[in-house]
Design a protein around this motif. Sequence first.
Motif, PDB file in Angstrom:
ATOM      1  N   GLY A 148      -7.898   4.014  -8.446  1.00  0.00           N
ATOM      2  CA  GLY A 148      -7.858   2.346  -8.314  1.00  0.00           C
ATOM      3  C   GLY A 148      -6.835   1.706  -9.048  1.00  0.00           C
ATOM      4  N   TRP A 149      -5.952   2.102  -9.782  1.00  0.00           N
ATOM      5  CA  TRP A 149      -5.060   1.137 -10.565  1.00  0.00           C
ATOM      6  C   TRP A 149      -4.012   0.433  -9.638  1.00  0.00           C
ATOM      7  N   PHE A 150      -3.587   1.209  -8.368  1.00  0.00           N
ATOM      8  CA  PHE A 150      -2.710   0.476  -7.795  1.00  0.00           C
ATOM      9  C   PHE A 150      -3.601   0.509  -6.234  1.00  0.00           C
ATOM     10  N   GLU A 151      -3.195  -0.410  -5.438  1.00  0.00           N
ATOM     11  CA  GLU A 151      -3.770  -0.577  -3.882  1.00  0.00           C
ATOM     12  C   GLU A 151      -2.802  -0.997  -3.117  1.00  0.00           C
ATOM     13  N   VAL A 152      -2.766  -0.389  -1.736  1.00  0.00           N
ATOM     14  CA  VAL A 152      -2.186  -0.885  -0.802  1.00  0.00           C
ATOM     15  C   VAL A 152      -2.757  -2.074   0.100  1.00  0.00           C
ATOM     16  N   ILE A 153      -1.948  -3.100   0.293  1.00  0.00           N
ATOM     17  CA  ILE A 153      -2.378  -4.260   1.109  1.00  0.00           C
ATOM     18  C   ILE A 153      -2.053  -4.113   2.539  1.00  0.00           C
ATOM     19  N   LEU A 154      -3.047  -4.222   3.474  1.00  0.00           N
ATOM     20  CA  LEU A 154      -2.937  -4.336   4.574  1.00  0.00           C
ATOM     21  C   LEU A 154      -2.957  -5.781   5.329  1.00  0.00           C
ATOM     22  N   PRO A 155      -1.991  -6.060   6.384  1.00  0.00           N
ATOM     23  CA  PRO A 155      -1.160  -5.011   6.987  1.00  0.00           C
ATOM     24  C   PRO A 155       0.292  -4.876   6.668  1.00  0.00           C
ATOM     25  N   SER A 156       0.560  -5.483   5.474  1.00  0.00           N
ATOM     26  CA  SER A 156       1.864  -5.600   4.891  1.00  0.00           C
ATOM     27  C   SER A 156       2.507  -4.176   4.560  1.00  0.00           C
ATOM     28  N   CYS A 157       1.288  -3.397   3.878  1.00  0.00           N
ATOM     29  CA  CYS A 157       1.608  -2.175   3.283  1.00  0.00           C
ATOM     30  C   CYS A 157       2.349  -2.189   2.171  1.00  0.00           C
ATOM     31  N   GLN A 158       2.249  -3.421   1.507  1.00  0.00           N
ATOM     32  CA  GLN A 158       2.992  -3.454   0.185  1.00  0.00           C
ATOM     33  C   GLN A 158       1.706  -2.869  -0.722  1.00  0.00           C
ATOM     34  N   MET A 159       2.223  -2.465  -1.873  1.00  0.00           N
ATOM     35  CA  MET A 159       1.520  -2.050  -2.927  1.00  0.00           C
ATOM     36  C   MET A 159       1.387  -2.794  -4.312  1.00  0.00           C
ATOM     37  N   VAL A 160       0.320  -3.040  -4.733  1.00  0.00           N
ATOM     38  CA  VAL A 160       0.113  -3.913  -5.979  1.00  0.00           C
ATOM     39  C   VAL A 160      -0.706  -3.296  -6.919  1.00  0.00           C
ATOM     40  N   LEU A 161      -0.553  -3.752  -8.184  1.00  0.00           N
ATOM     41  CA  LEU A 161      -1.426  -3.365  -9.307  1.00  0.00           C
ATOM     42  C   LEU A 161      -2.961  -4.056  -9.191  1.00  0.00           C
ATOM     43  N   THR A 162      -3.872  -3.287  -9.754  1.00  0.00           N
ATOM     44  CA  THR A 162      -5.136  -4.076  -9.654  1.00  0.00           C
ATOM     45  C   THR A 162      -5.383  -4.085 -11.130  1.00  0.00           C
ATOM     46  N   ASP A 163      -6.620  -4.696 -11.154  1.00  0.00           N
ATOM     47  CA  ASP A 163      -7.188  -5.225 -12.338  1.00  0.00           C
ATOM     48  C   ASP A 163      -7.760  -3.724 -13.292  1.00  0.00           C
ATOM     49  N   ARG A 164      -7.886  -2.724 -12.528  1.00  0.00           N
ATOM     50  CA  ARG A 164      -8.191  -1.408 -12.915  1.00  0.00           C
ATOM     51  C   ARG A 164      -7.231  -0.709 -13.996  1.00  0.00           C
ATOM     52  N   CYS A 165      -6.138  -1.456 -13.814  1.00  0.00           N
ATOM     53  CA  CYS A 165      -4.813  -0.812 -14.692  1.00  0.00           C
ATOM     54  C   CYS A 165      -5.253  -1.313 -16.194  1.00  0.00           C
ATOM     55  N   PRO A 166      -5.430  -0.374 -17.050  1.00  0.00           N
ATOM     56  CA  PRO A 166      -5.528  -0.933 -18.516  1.00  0.00           C
ATOM     57  C   PRO A 166      -4.470  -1.908 -19.045  1.00  0.00           C
ATOM     58  N   PRO A 167      -4.887  -2.880 -19.760  1.00  0.00           N
ATOM     59  CA  PRO A 167      -3.678  -3.966 -20.170  1.00  0.00           C
ATOM     60  C   PRO A 167      -2.403  -3.434 -20.649  1.00  0.00           C
ATOM     61  N   GLU A 168      -3.008  -2.336 -21.768  1.00  0.00           N
ATOM     62  CA  GLU A 168      -1.826  -1.674 -22.521  1.00  0.00           C
ATOM     63  C   GLU A 168      -0.828  -0.800 -21.726  1.00  0.00           C
ATOM     64  N   LEU A 169      -1.209  -0.532 -20.562  1.00  0.00           N
ATOM     65  CA  LEU A 169      -0.186  -0.003 -19.512  1.00  0.00           C
ATOM     66  C   LEU A 169       0.247  -0.694 -18.243  1.00  0.00           C
ATOM     67  N   ARG A 170       0.110  -1.837 -18.205  1.00  0.00           N
ATOM     68  CA  ARG A 170       0.399  -2.800 -17.069  1.00  0.00           C
ATOM     69  C   ARG A 170       1.886  -3.048 -17.110  1.00  0.00           C
ATOM     70  N   ASP A 171       2.486  -3.096 -18.189  1.00  0.00           N
ATOM     71  CA  ASP A 171       4.060  -3.162 -18.183  1.00  0.00           C
ATOM     72  C   ASP A 171       4.656  -1.964 -17.698  1.00  0.00           C
ATOM     73  N   ARG A 172       4.266  -0.801 -17.955  1.00  0.00           N
ATOM     74  CA  ARG A 172       4.758   0.449 -17.451  1.00  0.00           C
ATOM     75  C   ARG A 172       4.517   0.430 -15.776  1.00  0.00           C
ATOM     76  N   ALA A 173       3.454   0.036 -15.511  1.00  0.00           N
ATOM     77  CA  ALA A 173       2.877   0.203 -14.179  1.00  0.00           C
ATOM     78  C   ALA A 173       3.782  -0.765 -13.377  1.00  0.00           C
ATOM     79  N   GLN A 174       4.134  -2.133 -13.974  1.00  0.00           N
ATOM     80  CA  GLN A 174       4.819  -2.939 -12.878  1.00  0.00           C
ATOM     81  C   GLN A 174       6.440  -2.501 -12.994  1.00  0.00           C
ATOM     82  N   THR A 175       6.860  -1.697 -13.955  1.00  0.00           N
ATOM     83  CA  THR A 175       8.156  -1.387 -14.094  1.00  0.00           C
ATOM     84  C   THR A 175       8.190  -0.336 -12.947  1.00  0.00           C
ATOM     85  N   MET A 176       7.006   0.583 -12.634  1.00  0.00           N
ATOM     86  CA  MET A 176       7.185   1.615 -11.543  1.00  0.00           C
ATOM     87  C   MET A 176       7.389   0.770 -10.121  1.00  0.00           C
ATOM     88  N   LEU A 177       6.326  -0.157 -10.060  1.00  0.00           N
ATOM     89  CA  LEU A 177       6.645  -1.171  -8.832  1.00  0.00           C
ATOM     90  C   LEU A 177       8.025  -1.448  -8.480  1.00  0.00           C
TER      91      LEU A 177
END
Length: 196
Positions: A96-125
Amino acid sequence: MRKPGQRRLAEGGAKRMPDYWRRAARDLRAAFKGLCGYTAMWLSTPGTVDHFISRDEDPSLAYEWANFRYAAAWINSSKSALRSDHVLDPFEVGDGWFEVILPSCQMVLTDRCPPELRDRAQTMLKRLKLGHGEEIVSVRQEWYRMYCEGELSLEGLARWAPLIARAVRKQREQATAEPAASDGAPRSAQEEASSA
């Protein structure tokens, strides 16, 4: 693969490494069930052996199975310039760290991603274009279209594009909950104002 690779490294071959890791491609595809480790979607064309820690970053891991991830070729190419501490390891990503939004099919980061890893997750996106990249969004939209038009069951979608299947399930749950919430539930101030 590992033994000849290690021999080559021991001989000082870190600059020109033979691509013995390609010998692991079939087994790696099977281990990932044909899904790209980064897009979480089935690859219709054979993927590549991604070195999570790149050969430039640590040549000693070039022939280590534990360092291999199955990835779409364009992801592997985009990721090659990034150090391992700038992105999340697919094995590190939690539910649940990432989720796909419908119908756009874009992927976003959710609040489940730990704060200390959010920068790395955003870099991936952003850097791997996993969030809004035209190529990846169009592939997601095609999986979603196949489901919507009955070419693929929800179970099939879950097998080939699990994050999209999860988004469909969430959409269904919300649609079911909305009528129930309106029956006798307190209305918002905006709803009260519009009915007055």
